[in-house]
Write an enzyme that holds these catalytic residues in place. Structure first.
Site, PDB file in Angstrom:
ATOM      1  N   LYS A  81       0.841  -1.198   0.000  1.00  0.00           N
ATOM      2  CA  LYS A  81       0.000   0.000   0.000  1.00  0.00           C
ATOM      3  C   LYS A  81       0.866   1.234   0.000  1.00  0.00           C
ATOM      4  O   LYS A  81       1.872   1.294   0.721  1.00  0.00           O
ATOM      5  CB  LYS A  81      -0.871  -0.024   1.285  1.00  0.00           C
ATOM      6  CG  LYS A  81      -1.768   1.168   1.488  1.00  0.00           C
ATOM      7  CD  LYS A  81      -3.188   0.871   1.071  1.00  0.00           C
ATOM      8  CE  LYS A  81      -4.088   2.088   1.020  1.00  0.00           C
ATOM      9  NZ  LYS A  81      -3.858   2.949  -0.157  1.00  0.00           N
ATOM     10  N   LYS A 105       5.731   2.384   8.117  1.00  0.00           N
ATOM     11  CA  LYS A 105       4.537   3.100   8.615  1.00  0.00           C
ATOM     12  C   LYS A 105       3.422   2.130   8.959  1.00  0.00           C
ATOM     13  O   LYS A 105       2.808   2.212  10.017  1.00  0.00           O
ATOM     14  CB  LYS A 105       3.985   4.031   7.512  1.00  0.00           C
ATOM     15  CG  LYS A 105       4.589   5.385   7.479  1.00  0.00           C
ATOM     16  CD  LYS A 105       3.871   6.279   6.462  1.00  0.00           C
ATOM     17  CE  LYS A 105       4.889   7.200   5.846  1.00  0.00           C
ATOM     18  NZ  LYS A 105       4.330   8.253   5.001  1.00  0.00           N
ATOM     19  N   LYS A 117       4.958   1.995  -3.312  1.00  0.00           N
ATOM     20  CA  LYS A 117       4.934   3.412  -3.692  1.00  0.00           C
ATOM     21  C   LYS A 117       5.120   3.503  -5.197  1.00  0.00           C
ATOM     22  O   LYS A 117       5.759   2.651  -5.808  1.00  0.00           O
ATOM     23  CB  LYS A 117       6.060   4.180  -2.989  1.00  0.00           C
ATOM     24  CG  LYS A 117       5.858   5.676  -2.967  1.00  0.00           C
ATOM     25  CD  LYS A 117       4.946   6.095  -1.828  1.00  0.00           C
ATOM     26  CE  LYS A 117       4.811   7.592  -1.703  1.00  0.00           C
ATOM     27  NZ  LYS A 117       4.329   7.999  -0.372  1.00  0.00           N
ATOM     28  N   THR A 201      -3.733  13.072   6.944  1.00  0.00           N
ATOM     29  CA  THR A 201      -2.299  13.198   7.212  1.00  0.00           C
ATOM     30  C   THR A 201      -2.074  14.337   8.198  1.00  0.00           C
ATOM     31  O   THR A 201      -1.357  14.186   9.198  1.00  0.00           O
ATOM     32  CB  THR A 201      -1.534  13.419   5.898  1.00  0.00           C
ATOM     33  OG1 THR A 201      -1.856  12.345   5.020  1.00  0.00           O
ATOM     34  CG2 THR A 201      -0.032  13.452   6.124  1.00  0.00           C
ATOM     35  N   SER A 359      -6.605   5.730   4.822  1.00  0.00           N
ATOM     36  CA  SER A 359      -6.701   4.963   3.568  1.00  0.00           C
ATOM     37  C   SER A 359      -7.118   3.529   3.872  1.00  0.00           C
ATOM     38  O   SER A 359      -7.920   2.928   3.161  1.00  0.00           O
ATOM     39  CB  SER A 359      -5.356   4.946   2.839  1.00  0.00           C
ATOM     40  OG  SER A 359      -5.233   6.084   2.025  1.00  0.00           O
TER      41      SER A 359
HETATM   42  N1  LIG Z   1      -0.884  13.528   1.086  1.00  0.00           N
HETATM   43  C1  LIG Z   1      -0.720  12.539   1.948  1.00  0.00           C
HETATM   44  O1  LIG Z   1      -1.674  11.835   2.332  1.00  0.00           O
HETATM   45  C2  LIG Z   1       0.628  12.248   2.507  1.00  0.00           C
HETATM   46  C3  LIG Z   1       1.722  13.049   2.228  1.00  0.00           C
HETATM   47  N2  LIG Z   1       2.925  12.780   2.818  1.00  0.00           N
HETATM   48  C4  LIG Z   1       4.104  13.562   2.515  1.00  0.00           C
HETATM   49  O2  LIG Z   1       3.893  14.933   2.836  1.00  0.00           O
HETATM   50  C5  LIG Z   1       4.657  15.749   1.955  1.00  0.00           C
HETATM   51  C6  LIG Z   1       3.733  16.731   1.269  1.00  0.00           C
HETATM   52  O3  LIG Z   1       2.735  15.984   0.567  1.00  0.00           O
HETATM   53  P1  LIG Z   1       1.368  16.647   0.097  1.00  0.00           P
HETATM   54  O4  LIG Z   1       0.997  17.736   1.029  1.00  0.00           O
HETATM   55  O5  LIG Z   1       0.443  15.526  -0.142  1.00  0.00           O
HETATM   56  O6  LIG Z   1       1.812  17.241  -1.285  1.00  0.00           O
HETATM   57  P2  LIG Z   1       1.146  18.432  -2.126  1.00  0.00           P
HETATM   58  O7  LIG Z   1       1.513  18.168  -3.507  1.00  0.00           O
HETATM   59  O8  LIG Z   1      -0.291  18.586  -1.773  1.00  0.00           O
HETATM   60  O9  LIG Z   1       1.928  19.734  -1.574  1.00  0.00           O
HETATM   61  C7  LIG Z   1       3.319  19.846  -1.620  1.00  0.00           C
HETATM   62  C8  LIG Z   1       3.717  21.194  -1.022  1.00  0.00           C
HETATM   63  O10 LIG Z   1       5.140  21.244  -0.969  1.00  0.00           O
HETATM   64  C9  LIG Z   1       5.591  22.407  -1.677  1.00  0.00           C
HETATM   65  N3  LIG Z   1       6.896  22.162  -2.297  1.00  0.00           N
HETATM   66  C10 LIG Z   1       7.168  21.427  -3.407  1.00  0.00           C
HETATM   67  N4  LIG Z   1       8.475  21.501  -3.698  1.00  0.00           N
HETATM   68  C11 LIG Z   1       9.035  22.276  -2.729  1.00  0.00           C
HETATM   69  C12 LIG Z   1      10.344  22.733  -2.464  1.00  0.00           C
HETATM   70  N5  LIG Z   1      11.364  22.435  -3.291  1.00  0.00           N
HETATM   71  N6  LIG Z   1      10.557  23.520  -1.366  1.00  0.00           N
HETATM   72  C13 LIG Z   1       9.537  23.849  -0.562  1.00  0.00           C
HETATM   73  N7  LIG Z   1       8.265  23.466  -0.755  1.00  0.00           N
HETATM   74  C14 LIG Z   1       8.029  22.690  -1.833  1.00  0.00           C
HETATM   75  C15 LIG Z   1       4.514  22.660  -2.722  1.00  0.00           C
HETATM   76  O11 LIG Z   1       4.580  24.005  -3.199  1.00  0.00           O
HETATM   77  C16 LIG Z   1       3.262  22.378  -1.881  1.00  0.00           C
HETATM   78  O12 LIG Z   1       2.955  23.480  -1.070  1.00  0.00           O
HETATM   79  C17 LIG Z   1       5.370  14.787   0.997  1.00  0.00           C
HETATM   80  O13 LIG Z   1       6.647  14.499   1.477  1.00  0.00           O
HETATM   81  C18 LIG Z   1       4.489  13.548   1.053  1.00  0.00           C
HETATM   82  O14 LIG Z   1       5.180  12.379   0.684  1.00  0.00           O
HETATM   83  C19 LIG Z   1       3.078  11.772   3.718  1.00  0.00           C
HETATM   84  C20 LIG Z   1       2.017  10.979   4.039  1.00  0.00           C
HETATM   85  C21 LIG Z   1       0.735  11.097   3.412  1.00  0.00           C
HETATM   86  O1  LIG Z   2      -2.739   6.635   1.847  1.00  0.00           O
HETATM   87  C1  LIG Z   2      -1.944   5.787   1.499  1.00  0.00           C
HETATM   88  O2  LIG Z   2      -2.227   4.630   1.247  1.00  0.00           O
HETATM   89  C2  LIG Z   2      -0.467   6.117   1.370  1.00  0.00           C
HETATM   90  C3  LIG Z   2      -0.068   7.521   1.709  1.00  0.00           C
HETATM   91  C4  LIG Z   2       1.379   7.692   1.405  1.00  0.00           C
HETATM   92  O3  LIG Z   2       1.789   7.537   0.277  1.00  0.00           O
HETATM   93  C5  LIG Z   2       2.314   7.994   2.475  1.00  0.00           C
HETATM   94  O4  LIG Z   2       1.990   7.848   3.661  1.00  0.00           O
HETATM   95  O5  LIG Z   2       3.461   8.382   2.168  1.00  0.00           O
END
Ligand SMILES: NC(=O)C1=CN([C@@H]2O[C@H](COP(=O)(O)OP(=O)(O)OC[C@H]3O[C@@H](n4cnc5c(N)ncnc54)[C@H](O)[C@@H]3O)[C@@H](O)[C@H]2O)C=CC1
Ligand SMILES: O=C(O)CCC(=O)C(=O)O
Length: 425
Positions: A81, A105, A117, A201, A359
């Site tokens: 997953k 995780k 992933k 998250t 999820s």
């Molecule tokens: N969405 C989810 O359910 C989950 C997300 N994560 C992690 O959280 C982090 C953010 O994910 P999301 O919020 O989902 O992504 P997203 O795509 O919704 O947002 C990413 C954010 O990071 C910023 N960003 C991108 N490149 C950057 C850089 N070089 N410097 C500074 N900021 C930058 C973008 O402008 C945006 O504000 C990632 O590492 C992701 O793997 C972890 C677990 C679950």
């Molecule tokens: O919601 C999921 O199954 C995975 C989320 C994820 O990619 C992460 O925790 O980095």
């Protein structure tokens, strides 16, 4: 022992290569637990890594060929997953490391999954919706043989969202010729999504912040919080922190950062950010992401990309609590520096596990065809995160290790035991 020697010989590069540093910590965790070398041999690499080439017709009539990946780390515990990332810099090693973290995780929050992933090298900010739809469907066709509701279940990650999950679910259902909501999570509510997944998250991170604050004797009301990243994880977290009475004094996106010592207007910023989490481009007075991380604050949350806190800037971090919402934001060396300085660091594999937890709830609801209220989801998530935080905190105390190593020990032990019971080792 070869791989360990390789890792040690290449220390400089190691800390920034997420895959190698993950292997180093898994090795350490298994050693602490007394597992033999065979367990490391099994867990050091994904069991399966598929690279695909996806030809897509662009709106101007030309054809562009995109490279995509799906990595499945270990399926001893259950189906794999994990999310799919659309990003110009995504690469094989990163996807492999991310799939290992998903295994960890799932072990830490005790879900019946292994880790997977995926990623596609692309920049969705420069693509039309139609191009994105064709790419999402093309990816599913390319990986369809190795994914499925009882094999490997994708989800959103950086620059992917519920619309992309909906296209992917539709494509998979067409290929299999039956409706398959449990193939993917993070879907829109009308297509079998779960209440609370979009904010899960951030909610999980919030719970970790609350627990960490209790341990440090910090009151959230009035605490100064800095958040790097304003996408799914960062923006909802800013809202939850603001609602808890904390003062969010800094936020950022890929283009820069905003700072106000009196607290930013979070509702306004949420209203103005775009679907890629960009908001700073609307302002003239910005600071850099580097400056943001060094701001004087109580709680720092990297919620964007990896390798942000390194040996170079770890000494400049002023927060007493760092909670990793992003995957891999802190290097091994930086973790050591922060820990030695008494900073309580809550690692990614625990702090960001709220997303995969809900999820899992979504997948359970899809399998049973019966849907829960938002309150039920929130209550169950709260219990999972509080218990997992406490378990990790106590493991760290008992073994006299930092919380990252403690979390790796918990996650690795589950995979090792499942592999042993299956008779693999
Ligand atoms: N969405 C989810 O359910 C989950 C997300 N994560 C992690 O959280 C982090 C953010 O994910 P999301 O919020 O989902 O992504 P997203 O795509 O919704 O947002 C990413 C954010 O990071 C910023 N960003 C991108 N490149 C950057 C850089 N070089 N410097 C500074 N900021 C930058 C973008 O402008 C945006 O504000 C990632 O590492 C992701 O793997 C972890 C677990 C679950
Ligand atoms: O919601 C999921 O199954 C995975 C989320 C994820 O990619 C992460 O925790 O980095």
């Amino acid at each position: 022992m070869g791989i360990v020697k390789d890792i040690q010989a290449d220390k400089e590069k190691e800390s920034l290569n997420l895959f190698k540093s993950t292997q180093t910590i898994i090795k350490e965790a298994l050693n602490k637990l007394g597992y033999s070398e065979e367990f490391f041999e099994l867990l050091k690499e994904p069991i399966r890594m598929l690279t695909v080439r996806i030809p897509i017709q662009m709106d101007d009539g030309s054809v562009k060929v995109f490279t995509g990946y799906r990595s499945q780390h270990n399926d001893a515990v259950g189906p794999t997953k994990g999310g799919v990332r659309f990003h110009p810099e995504v690469n094989e090693d990163e996807v492999k490391a991310l799939s290992i973290w998903m295994s960890l995780k799932c072990g830490i929050v005790n879900l019946p999954y292994g880790g997977g992933k995926g990623g596609i090298i692309c920049d969705p900010r420069e693509m039309s919706l139609k191009e994105l739809e064709r790419l999402s469907r093309g990816y599913v066709r390319a990986v369809s043989q190795i994914v499925g509701p009882t094999k490997d279940i994708p989800a959103p990650d950086v620059f992917t969202n519920s619309q992309i999950m909906a296209w992917m679910m539709d494509e998979y259902s067409r290929l299999r010729e039956f409706d398959s909501p449990g193939f993917i999570t993070g879907k829109p509510l009308v297509l079998g999504g779960s209440h609370g997944r979009e904010t899960a998250t951030a909610r999980g991170v919030t719970i970790c912040i609350e627990e960490a604050a209790k341990k440090k004797g910090i009151t959230l009301a009035g605490a100064r919080v800095v958040i790097q990243g304003f996408g799914n994880a960062g923006s909802f977290l800013a809202k939850f922190m603001h609602d808890a009475g904390a003062k969010v004094i800094g936020i950022s996106d890929a283009y820069g950062a905003l700072y106000d010592a009196d607290g930013l207007d979070i509702d306004y910023l949420l209203d103005r950010r775009d679907s890629f989490g960009t908001v700073t481009t609307l302002f003239n007075s910005t600071i850099t992401n580097k400056e943001l991380l060094a701001l004087d604050c109580d709680i720092l949350v990297p919620a964007a990309i990896s390798n942000q806190i390194t040996a170079e800037n770890a000494h400049q971090i002023k927060a007493s609590i760092v909670v990793e919402a992003a995957n891999g934001p802190t290097t091994i060396e930086a973790t050591k520096i922060l820990t030695e300085r008494g900073v309580l660091l809550v690692p990614d594999v625990l702090a960001s596990a709220g997303g995969v937890t809900v999820s899992y709830f979504e997948w359970v609801q899809n399998n049973q065809g019966y849907y829960w209220s938002e309150e039920e989801v929130t209550e169950r998530l709260q219990k999972v995160m509080v218990d997992s935080f406490e378990n990790t905190f106590q493991t760290a105390l008992v073994h006299n290790v930092d919380m990252r190593l403690a979390a790796y020990m918990i996650g690795s032990r589950k995979m090792a035991e499942a592999s042993r019971f299956r008779g693999w080792i």
